[in-house]
Scaffold this motif. Structure first.
Motif, PDB file in Angstrom:
ATOM      1  N   LEU A 226       1.666  26.512 -93.861  1.00 55.57           N
ATOM      2  CA  LEU A 226       1.083  26.386 -95.200  1.00 55.57           C
ATOM      3  C   LEU A 226       0.275  25.104 -95.362  1.00 55.57           C
ATOM      4  O   LEU A 226      -0.457  24.950 -96.343  1.00 55.57           O
ATOM      5  CB  LEU A 226       2.193  26.428 -96.256  1.00 55.57           C
ATOM      6  N   GLY A 227       0.424  24.175 -94.420  1.00 52.16           N
ATOM      7  CA  GLY A 227      -0.352  22.938 -94.470  1.00 52.16           C
ATOM      8  C   GLY A 227       0.415  21.699 -94.871  1.00 52.16           C
ATOM      9  O   GLY A 227      -0.182  20.640 -95.096  1.00 52.16           O
ATOM     10  N   VAL A 228       1.736  21.808 -94.948  1.00 50.54           N
ATOM     11  CA  VAL A 228       2.561  20.647 -95.296  1.00 50.54           C
ATOM     12  C   VAL A 228       2.490  19.603 -94.183  1.00 50.54           C
ATOM     13  O   VAL A 228       2.456  19.940 -92.995  1.00 50.54           O
ATOM     14  CB  VAL A 228       4.017  21.095 -95.549  1.00 50.54           C
ATOM     15  N   ALA A 229       2.475  18.327 -94.566  1.00 51.96           N
ATOM     16  CA  ALA A 229       2.383  17.233 -93.597  1.00 51.96           C
ATOM     17  C   ALA A 229       3.677  16.432 -93.472  1.00 51.96           C
ATOM     18  O   ALA A 229       3.799  15.603 -92.561  1.00 51.96           O
ATOM     19  CB  ALA A 229       1.239  16.288 -93.976  1.00 51.96           C
ATOM     20  N   ARG A 230       4.619  16.681 -94.373  1.00 49.12           N
ATOM     21  CA  ARG A 230       5.881  15.921 -94.350  1.00 49.12           C
ATOM     22  C   ARG A 230       6.954  16.767 -95.028  1.00 49.12           C
ATOM     23  O   ARG A 230       6.700  17.371 -96.079  1.00 49.12           O
ATOM     24  CB  ARG A 230       5.682  14.597 -95.078  1.00 49.12           C
ATOM     25  N   ILE A 231       8.119  16.805 -94.414  1.00 53.15           N
ATOM     26  CA  ILE A 231       9.243  17.551 -94.969  1.00 53.15           C
ATOM     27  C   ILE A 231      10.419  16.600 -95.144  1.00 53.15           C
ATOM     28  O   ILE A 231      10.875  15.977 -94.179  1.00 53.15           O
ATOM     29  CB  ILE A 231       9.657  18.717 -94.046  1.00 53.15           C
ATOM     30  N   SER A 232      10.886  16.472 -96.386  1.00 51.94           N
ATOM     31  CA  SER A 232      12.049  15.652 -96.684  1.00 51.94           C
ATOM     32  C   SER A 232      13.259  16.544 -96.944  1.00 51.94           C
ATOM     33  O   SER A 232      13.108  17.732 -97.232  1.00 51.94           O
ATOM     34  CB  SER A 232      11.786  14.786 -97.922  1.00 51.94           C
ATOM     35  N   HIS A 233      14.439  15.947 -96.878  1.00 52.90           N
ATOM     36  CA  HIS A 233      15.663  16.706 -97.138  1.00 52.90           C
ATOM     37  C   HIS A 233      16.454  16.170 -98.320  1.00 52.90           C
ATOM     38  O   HIS A 233      17.523  16.694 -98.636  1.00 52.90           O
ATOM     39  CB  HIS A 233      16.516  16.757 -95.878  1.00 52.90           C
ATOM     40  N   GLY A 234      15.938  15.145 -98.988  1.00 48.65           N
ATOM     41  CA  GLY A 234      16.531  14.668-100.224  1.00 48.65           C
ATOM     42  C   GLY A 234      18.003  14.336-100.108  1.00 48.65           C
ATOM     43  O   GLY A 234      18.462  13.753 -99.123  1.00 48.65           O
ATOM     44  N   PRO A 235      18.805  14.746-101.115  1.00 58.24           N
ATOM     45  CA  PRO A 235      20.230  14.403-101.114  1.00 58.24           C
ATOM     46  C   PRO A 235      21.082  15.339-100.277  1.00 58.24           C
ATOM     47  O   PRO A 235      22.284  15.090-100.103  1.00 58.24           O
ATOM     48  CB  PRO A 235      20.608  14.555-102.597  1.00 58.24           C
ATOM     49  N   PHE A 236      20.493  16.393 -99.727  1.00 57.91           N
ATOM     50  CA  PHE A 236      21.301  17.437 -99.088  1.00 57.91           C
ATOM     51  C   PHE A 236      22.033  16.976 -97.827  1.00 57.91           C
ATOM     52  O   PHE A 236      23.169  17.411 -97.594  1.00 57.91           O
ATOM     53  CB  PHE A 236      20.433  18.674 -98.832  1.00 57.91           C
ATOM     54  N   PRO A 237      21.467  16.102 -96.990  1.00 59.70           N
ATOM     55  CA  PRO A 237      22.262  15.605 -95.853  1.00 59.70           C
ATOM     56  C   PRO A 237      23.518  14.859 -96.301  1.00 59.70           C
ATOM     57  O   PRO A 237      24.607  15.067 -95.747  1.00 59.70           O
ATOM     58  CB  PRO A 237      21.281  14.676 -95.122  1.00 59.70           C
ATOM     59  N   TYR A 238      23.374  14.007 -97.308  1.00 62.39           N
ATOM     60  CA  TYR A 238      24.534  13.263 -97.811  1.00 62.39           C
ATOM     61  C   TYR A 238      25.590  14.217 -98.361  1.00 62.39           C
ATOM     62  O   TYR A 238      26.790  14.076 -98.075  1.00 62.39           O
ATOM     63  CB  TYR A 238      24.093  12.284 -98.901  1.00 62.39           C
ATOM     64  N   LEU A 239      25.149  15.199 -99.144  1.00 62.64           N
ATOM     65  CA  LEU A 239      26.094  16.151 -99.721  1.00 62.64           C
ATOM     66  C   LEU A 239      26.833  16.932 -98.639  1.00 62.64           C
ATOM     67  O   LEU A 239      28.042  17.176 -98.744  1.00 62.64           O
ATOM     68  CB  LEU A 239      25.355  17.107-100.661  1.00 62.64           C
ATOM     69  N   ALA A 240      26.107  17.317 -97.586  1.00 61.65           N
ATOM     70  CA  ALA A 240      26.739  18.064 -96.495  1.00 61.65           C
ATOM     71  C   ALA A 240      27.788  17.208 -95.783  1.00 61.65           C
ATOM     72  O   ALA A 240      28.894  17.682 -95.472  1.00 61.65           O
ATOM     73  CB  ALA A 240      25.683  18.532 -95.502  1.00 61.65           C
ATOM     74  N   ILE A 241      27.452  15.948 -95.536  1.00 60.05           N
ATOM     75  CA  ILE A 241      28.399  15.055 -94.859  1.00 60.05           C
ATOM     76  C   ILE A 241      29.628  14.807 -95.735  1.00 60.05           C
ATOM     77  O   ILE A 241      30.772  14.804 -95.251  1.00 60.05           O
ATOM     78  CB  ILE A 241      27.707  13.726 -94.500  1.00 60.05           C
ATOM     79  N   MET A 242      29.430  14.599 -97.018  1.00 60.53           N
ATOM     80  CA  MET A 242      30.561  14.340 -97.911  1.00 60.53           C
ATOM     81  C   MET A 242      31.455  15.579 -98.028  1.00 60.53           C
ATOM     82  O   MET A 242      32.686  15.468 -98.092  1.00 60.53           O
ATOM     83  CB  MET A 242      30.068  13.904 -99.287  1.00 60.53           C
ATOM     84  N   ASN A 243      30.851  16.746 -98.060  1.00 63.98           N
ATOM     85  CA  ASN A 243      31.661  17.963 -98.105  1.00 63.98           C
ATOM     86  C   ASN A 243      32.479  18.137 -96.827  1.00 63.98           C
ATOM     87  O   ASN A 243      33.648  18.525 -96.866  1.00 63.98           O
ATOM     88  CB  ASN A 243      30.767  19.182 -98.326  1.00 63.98           C
ATOM     89  N   ALA A 244      31.854  17.831 -95.688  1.00 61.22           N
ATOM     90  CA  ALA A 244      32.582  17.913 -94.415  1.00 61.22           C
ATOM     91  C   ALA A 244      33.718  16.898 -94.378  1.00 61.22           C
ATOM     92  O   ALA A 244      34.819  17.185 -93.884  1.00 61.22           O
ATOM     93  CB  ALA A 244      31.621  17.673 -93.254  1.00 61.22           C
ATOM     94  N   LEU A 245      33.482  15.713 -94.921  1.00 63.85           N
ATOM     95  CA  LEU A 245      34.514  14.673 -94.954  1.00 63.85           C
ATOM     96  C   LEU A 245      35.686  15.092 -95.839  1.00 63.85           C
ATOM     97  O   LEU A 245      36.859  14.918 -95.468  1.00 63.85           O
ATOM     98  CB  LEU A 245      33.907  13.355 -95.444  1.00 63.85           C
ATOM     99  N   LYS A 246      35.381  15.645 -97.009  1.00 62.70           N
ATOM    100  CA  LYS A 246      36.453  16.112 -97.897  1.00 62.70           C
ATOM    101  C   LYS A 246      37.294  17.195 -97.235  1.00 62.70           C
ATOM    102  O   LYS A 246      38.524  17.180 -97.322  1.00 62.70           O
ATOM    103  CB  LYS A 246      35.850  16.650 -99.203  1.00 62.70           C
ATOM    104  N   THR A 247      36.609  18.113 -96.569  1.00 62.42           N
ATOM    105  CA  THR A 247      37.324  19.201 -95.903  1.00 62.42           C
ATOM    106  C   THR A 247      38.222  18.667 -94.793  1.00 62.42           C
ATOM    107  O   THR A 247      39.400  19.045 -94.677  1.00 62.42           O
ATOM    108  CB  THR A 247      36.323  20.217 -95.337  1.00 62.42           C
ATOM    109  N   ALA A 248      37.675  17.781 -93.967  1.00 57.92           N
ATOM    110  CA  ALA A 248      38.450  17.210 -92.860  1.00 57.92           C
ATOM    111  C   ALA A 248      39.635  16.396 -93.390  1.00 57.92           C
ATOM    112  O   ALA A 248      40.748  16.463 -92.846  1.00 57.92           O
ATOM    113  CB  ALA A 248      37.552  16.336 -91.993  1.00 57.92           C
TER     114      ALA A 248
END
Length: 259
Positions: A226-248
């Protein structure tokens, strides 16, 4: 490599159709993990950096704490570092310039700079925001650093309905042109997920376009097409790590996994 060299290297990574992927970080530890995964550059997310220190988003994290975090990231990495600077922790151009100078002194080479009124309602008028970008560019020029100013519009975060977002594409194009004229380096459109609208922005914007990954987004390959030059992931990496930490933690303690 000098800070100026890193800034030029970072800018060169923004290629339409071959997007730079930034898996957003929040501290030196997360920066090291993302770097080891093969990242070409690092970028903080404001919500993640704040939450990691017990603060809410929207500039609740004190500026001194943000600068200390960024300084430590820069000290521990050889990659270019961009910082989610939200609204620059100021409204007036002079104060923005002063804060920018402090951020550049940490070694950072890029910022996200948003047009919503942090702590208020709505967005800054186009020309007001353009003046704010000019102040940041002037501060960077005075520091001798070609700072990458990723001008974020919050149009599509304020309006999440895709059909109503379509009516905002013209205003987004106007803002992209004005921000480019004021010295911005990129145009960030978080909240925009519909393929045809992303494509329209990529065609209309004079600046490389940054999309943010979120549920419902096209995948990386489609965003590139589509022509995008940059892709960010915002807060989602942090949320994924925190969810994994809570589960563990819950499994280790023997308690139910928290919601």
């Amino acid at each position: 490599m000098t800070q100026g060299d890193l800034a030029r290297r970072f800018a060169a990574l923004h290629v339409k159709g071959a997007p730079l992927v930034l898996y957003n970080i929040w501290d030196a530890g997360s920066a090291g993990a993302v770097a080891k995964a093969g990242a070409k550059a690092l970028a903080t997310g404001s919500a993640s950096a704040a939450a990691a220190q017990g603060y809410k988003d929207a500039q609740a994290l004190p500026l001194d704490a943000l600068l200390a975090t960024v300084r430590r990231i820069v000290e521990t990495s050889e990659l270019p570092v961009s910082v989610d600077f939200e609204g620059g922790y100021a409204e007036a151009p002079d104060a923005l310039a002063a804060n920018t100078a402090r951020l550049i002194a940490t070694g950072a080479v890029g910022i996200n700079f948003e047009d919503q009124i942090v702590g208020g309602d709505g967005l800054y008028p186009v020309e007001v925001q353009a003046d704010r970008i000019r102040a940041i560019r002037k501060a960077a020029d005075e520091a001798g650093i070609p700072l990458f100013i990723n001008a974020r519009t919050d149009l599509f975060l304020k309006e999440r309905d895709a059909d109503r977002q379509a009516a905002l594409i013209g205003e987004a194009g106007t803002r992209a042109a004005a921000y480019a004229g004021a010295g911005a380096s990129g145009f960030f459109v978080p909240g925009l997920a519909r393929e045809d609208l992303i494509g329209q922005i990529c065609t209309a914007s004079p600046l490389p376009v940054n999309a943010m990954m979120m549920p419902g987004m096209p995948d990386r390959e489609r965003l590139a097409a589509l022509g995008v030059a940059r892709i960010s992931h915002g807060p989602f990496p942090y949320l994924a790590i925190m969810n994994a930490l809570k589960t563990a933690a819950a499994e280790a303690i023997g308690t139910p996994v928290p919601a």
